[in-house]
Design an enzyme around this catalytic site. Sequence first.
Site, PDB file in Angstrom:
ATOM      1  N   ASN A  93       3.800 -20.661  12.783  1.00  0.00           N
ATOM      2  CA  ASN A  93       4.293 -20.396  11.626  1.00  0.00           C
ATOM      3  C   ASN A  93       5.713 -20.123  11.742  1.00  0.00           C
ATOM      4  O   ASN A  93       6.673 -20.166  10.779  1.00  0.00           O
ATOM      5  CB  ASN A  93       3.729 -19.132  10.947  1.00  0.00           C
ATOM      6  CG  ASN A  93       3.947 -19.213   9.341  1.00  0.00           C
ATOM      7  OD1 ASN A  93       3.566 -20.205   8.712  1.00  0.00           O
ATOM      8  ND2 ASN A  93       4.268 -17.993   8.673  1.00  0.00           N
ATOM      9  N   GLY A  98      12.566 -18.948   8.013  1.00  0.00           N
ATOM     10  CA  GLY A  98      13.956 -19.426   7.664  1.00  0.00           C
ATOM     11  C   GLY A  98      14.819 -19.163   8.533  1.00  0.00           C
ATOM     12  O   GLY A  98      16.128 -19.238   8.172  1.00  0.00           O
ATOM     13  N   GLY A  99      14.530 -18.549   9.733  1.00  0.00           N
ATOM     14  CA  GLY A  99      15.616 -18.489  10.922  1.00  0.00           C
ATOM     15  C   GLY A  99      16.650 -17.296  10.723  1.00  0.00           C
ATOM     16  O   GLY A  99      17.639 -17.625  11.094  1.00  0.00           O
ATOM     17  N   ARG A 344      10.947  -7.557  -1.510  1.00  0.00           N
ATOM     18  CA  ARG A 344      10.142  -8.634  -1.882  1.00  0.00           C
ATOM     19  C   ARG A 344       8.849  -8.341  -2.793  1.00  0.00           C
ATOM     20  O   ARG A 344       8.563  -8.904  -3.878  1.00  0.00           O
ATOM     21  CB  ARG A 344       9.561  -9.383  -0.623  1.00  0.00           C
ATOM     22  CG  ARG A 344      10.365 -10.056   0.030  1.00  0.00           C
ATOM     23  CD  ARG A 344       9.875 -10.426   1.394  1.00  0.00           C
ATOM     24  NE  ARG A 344      11.076 -11.354   2.278  1.00  0.00           N
ATOM     25  CZ  ARG A 344      10.823 -11.712   3.377  1.00  0.00           C
ATOM     26  NH1 ARG A 344       9.572 -11.702   3.938  1.00  0.00           N
ATOM     27  NH2 ARG A 344      11.871 -12.400   3.768  1.00  0.00           N
ATOM     28  N   GLU A 480       2.649 -11.141  13.952  1.00  0.00           N
ATOM     29  CA  GLU A 480       1.857 -10.890  12.771  1.00  0.00           C
ATOM     30  C   GLU A 480       0.354 -10.778  13.098  1.00  0.00           C
ATOM     31  O   GLU A 480      -0.336 -10.460  11.894  1.00  0.00           O
ATOM     32  CB  GLU A 480       2.156 -12.062  11.918  1.00  0.00           C
ATOM     33  CG  GLU A 480       1.945 -11.817  10.370  1.00  0.00           C
ATOM     34  CD  GLU A 480       2.040 -13.182   9.682  1.00  0.00           C
ATOM     35  OE1 GLU A 480       1.394 -13.106   8.460  1.00  0.00           O
ATOM     36  OE2 GLU A 480       2.939 -13.978  10.036  1.00  0.00           O
TER      37      GLU A 480
END
Length: 517
Positions: A93, A98-99, A344, A480
């Site tokens: 992933n 988005g770096g 978020r 994660e």
Amino acid sequence: MSDERKDGKDLSRRDFLKSTGTAAIAAGMVAGSLTAFTRDAEAAWDTMPKKWDETHDVIVVGTGFAGLAAAIEARHAGAEVLVIDKMRTHGGNSIINGGEMASVGNRFQKEAGIQDSPELLLKDMLKAGSNLNHPELVKMCAERSGEALDWCEQFVGAKFVKLVYHGGHSVKRSVQTDNASGSGLVNPLFAKAKAMGVKFLFTTKMERLVTNKEGRVVGMEIRKGYKFPDDKSGKVAFLKARKAVVLGSGGFSQNVVLRQIHDPRIDARFDSTNHPGATGEATLAACMIGAMDVQMDWIQMGPWTSPDEKGFGQVPQFCERLVGYGPMIDPKTGRRFIQETGNRKVRADAMMALGYNTIIFSDEVNVKRQVLAHTLEKGMANGAIRKYDTIEELAAAYGIPLAPFKEELAKWNSYVAAKKDPDFNCKIFPETTPLQQGPFYVARLWPRVHYTMGGLVINKDAQVKGFNMKPIQGLYAAGESTGGVHGAVRLGTCSMLSCVVFGRIAGKNAANEKPWG
């Protein structure tokens, strides 16, 4: 549950699993990906293979930020390292991320005169996580964020070129790779690992962890030649880990059944930004040898994805660059409905409460100042980002009532001029300018499953902890696949940070484990 038996001896993982193994196996069967565990519970963990097919000092599962960082540090510490991945190519992933990485005191902040501190990052992460974060883990991320960036640039060779802002941060502190993609770090990590002599096996799925009678992780059962998602594909083999196993295997955002077990609302109506292999089997496999999990029901929805493109796409980079530079609008009312620079969860929950797509837009001046040219070009090419010459054209295209929309735009412009938003307290940046004339760029927004905050319980040394509250010898995890770092909501750009910080810790400590057998 007590950790001691009536005879005074410690309750071992084997004892615990004898009593709970059936339930754990049932969970694995529901998830649809751990068919290897349908055998007798005790035998599944206590049976050692008659023959090991390969032996390595450290075996790492996963080729994303965490797994590669662990592999590099383990190799740097002198270990012989093998990395496996069930997919055909590296990156997991992370390569479509988005770096962007949060880093305190970076050179871009210094150039911009931005005052920041590890204490402020810690405060922001705890606030986003509703203080459910495990403090010692968050503190490690905050204190080592500058060191993590230096390591990525100076040792690995990644290039970070720009300072960006994400909702929930008190200041601009996140840095972006030169291609605005996680591949800007993953590919240099992969190249560095190979140059250092780390070995890789792709299309290789870990079926189960193997433990000895003391509960120490000593290796794993795998399927070589695995063809995702066919669980019957590949040939069974056994890998021995002389020192340790590191799990950098990612989350479970693509496992609809598993995520519904923890949050029934997040059904198949919600797509995911993740790559197809983000299904969480390795986390479940660790649980089945007695590893403790935490916060699996905290699943993050990304509020910046678009229904007009698949996967992660271009719109997240468009949307997040524009928060604080353009309003988010409810197209049915023509009004703003949420704090654009909020975290978020706040934004995603507001969208889900509305139950339909919203939009974000800004003018050419703000867009071209904030959004990378290739993001804009690709987004317009796939139709997810659109351009309109006038407000009237924009309103007509999305069925927005014009009069209230114009009133809201006038209010937004007055807030930009005053650098203060009395309605939603959106952070208005010094360089933000009013939206006075076209062309305007716009994208539709609808949440997608983006990140699973829950996973394995680890300590500050990245050791996985068991239900006896003690580390499971020979097992480490980062990224994660772990829980506790981010609490209820992961603060944007802190994923890459936590992966690098704890991946490095896991790799170094795994290499320093005393060999068994």
